[in-house]
Design an enzyme around this catalytic site. Structure first.
Site, PDB file in Angstrom:
ATOM      1  N   ALA A  67       0.853  -1.186   0.000  1.00 41.92           N
ATOM      2  CA  ALA A  67       0.000   0.000   0.000  1.00 41.92           C
ATOM      3  C   ALA A  67       0.892   1.241   0.000  1.00 41.92           C
ATOM      4  CB  ALA A  67      -0.907  -0.003   1.223  1.00 41.92           C
ATOM      5  N   GLY A 113      -0.180  -5.224   0.746  1.00 44.60           N
ATOM      6  CA  GLY A 113      -1.423  -5.214  -0.011  1.00 44.60           C
ATOM      7  C   GLY A 113      -1.271  -5.796  -1.398  1.00 44.60           C
ATOM      8  N   GLU A 116      -1.556  -9.460  -0.910  1.00 42.89           N
ATOM      9  CA  GLU A 116      -2.950  -9.734  -0.564  1.00 42.89           C
ATOM     10  C   GLU A 116      -3.845  -9.686  -1.802  1.00 42.89           C
ATOM     11  OE1 GLU A 116      -3.883  -8.298   3.817  1.00 42.89           O
ATOM     12  OE2 GLU A 116      -2.786  -6.754   2.721  1.00 42.89           O
ATOM     13  N   GLU A 136       3.810  -6.168   7.321  1.00 45.29           N
ATOM     14  CA  GLU A 136       3.076  -5.142   8.079  1.00 45.29           C
ATOM     15  C   GLU A 136       3.490  -5.038   9.544  1.00 45.29           C
ATOM     16  OE1 GLU A 136       0.362  -6.055   4.573  1.00 45.29           O
ATOM     17  OE2 GLU A 136       1.745  -7.150   5.860  1.00 45.29           O
TER      18      GLU A 136
END
Length: 260
Positions: A67, A113, A116, A136
């Protein structure tokens, strides 16, 4: 045709191509990119000319390297909760829930992300230089777009715990050994291999492929009874023209001709 700031897309030979095009930012997912992903997946999922989707990143360094952390600094607790929920909606409803096969062509770093998003795809093909991880915890966070749910289902709880709690990356070959990716290929063959897989799927019954995706997804959905979904779909397919053609072709020892 819609113009996007962060994505490029095209449709060719029944394949919808989505390229996340933020190469200077390692294709990081900012809010605008999520908006655009939501829009293009809605479009491709509804477009009968698109039978399968390939999702990849621009350049040779990154699929999506996470992200966009710069956008995290001013978020409140409520805003952060909504950001996670929004990611779940996009990745679960539109990518994992797509009625046509979605292949992640992982062409480099797939982190946070980005990994993911790849986990939400139905299949993952990685280039030999790819590296994957969920780092993370090094930011004082946990994966927020479904990583804690999809990764254990794919590679087992122990491997997922180690990857998430250490934040360590794995290379493409280790990812293949763990079952995180389906195949590892040279980078120059990445897209062509994804195309090859989709073109083979396109020779199968379109309605059966969509039903199979739904039934497989139901296996990991606590809100649905996967066995019931399978039985209902199996029975329903017996009433379709595709079933009649498939059985006739088998008995007549010929290649079936399913509707395009």
């Amino acid at each position: 045709m819609t113009h996007y700031s962060n994505l490029k897309y095209e449709v060719k030979d029944s394949i919808g191509y989505i390229l996340i095009d933020r190469e200077p930012q390692m294709n990081a997912l900012n809010q605008e990119t999520l908006d655009e992903l939501q829009d293009i997946f809605k479009h491709f999922n509804a477009d009968s000319h698109v039978r399968g989707i390939i999702l990849t990143g621009a350049g040779q360094k990154a699929f999506v390297a996470g992200a966009d952390i710069k956008e995290f600094t001013d978020l409140s607790v409520v805003q952060a909760r909504w950001l996670s929920e929004r990611g779940h909606i996009i990745f679960t409803d539109l990518i994992e829930g797509a009625p046509k096969p979605v292949v992640a062509a992982i062409n480099g770093y797939a982190l946070g992300g980005g990994l993911e998003m790849a986990l939400a795809c139905h299949m993952r093909i990685a280039s030999e230089n790819a590296k994957m991880g969920l780092p993370e915890v090094s930011l004082g966070l946990i994966p927020g777009y479904g990583g804690t749910q999809r990764l254990p289902a794919l590679i087992g709880k122990g491997h997922a715990m180690q990857m998430i709690l250490t934040g360590d990356m794995v290379d493409a070959h280790k990812a293949y050994e763990m079952g995180l990716v389906n195949e590892v290929v040279p980078q120059e063959k990445l897209i062509s291999r994804a195309e090859e897989i989709l073109q083979k799927i396109f020779t199968r019954s379109r309605v059966a492929v969509a039903s199979a995706i739904d039934a497989i997804n139901a296996a990991g959905d606590k809100k649905r009874d996967g066995s019931k979904v399978e039985m209902d779909a199996f029975g329903h397919l017996f009433g379709t023209d595709d079933f009649k053609e498939g059985v006739s072709a088998f008995l007549e020892k010929r290649t079936p001709k399913f509707p395009l």
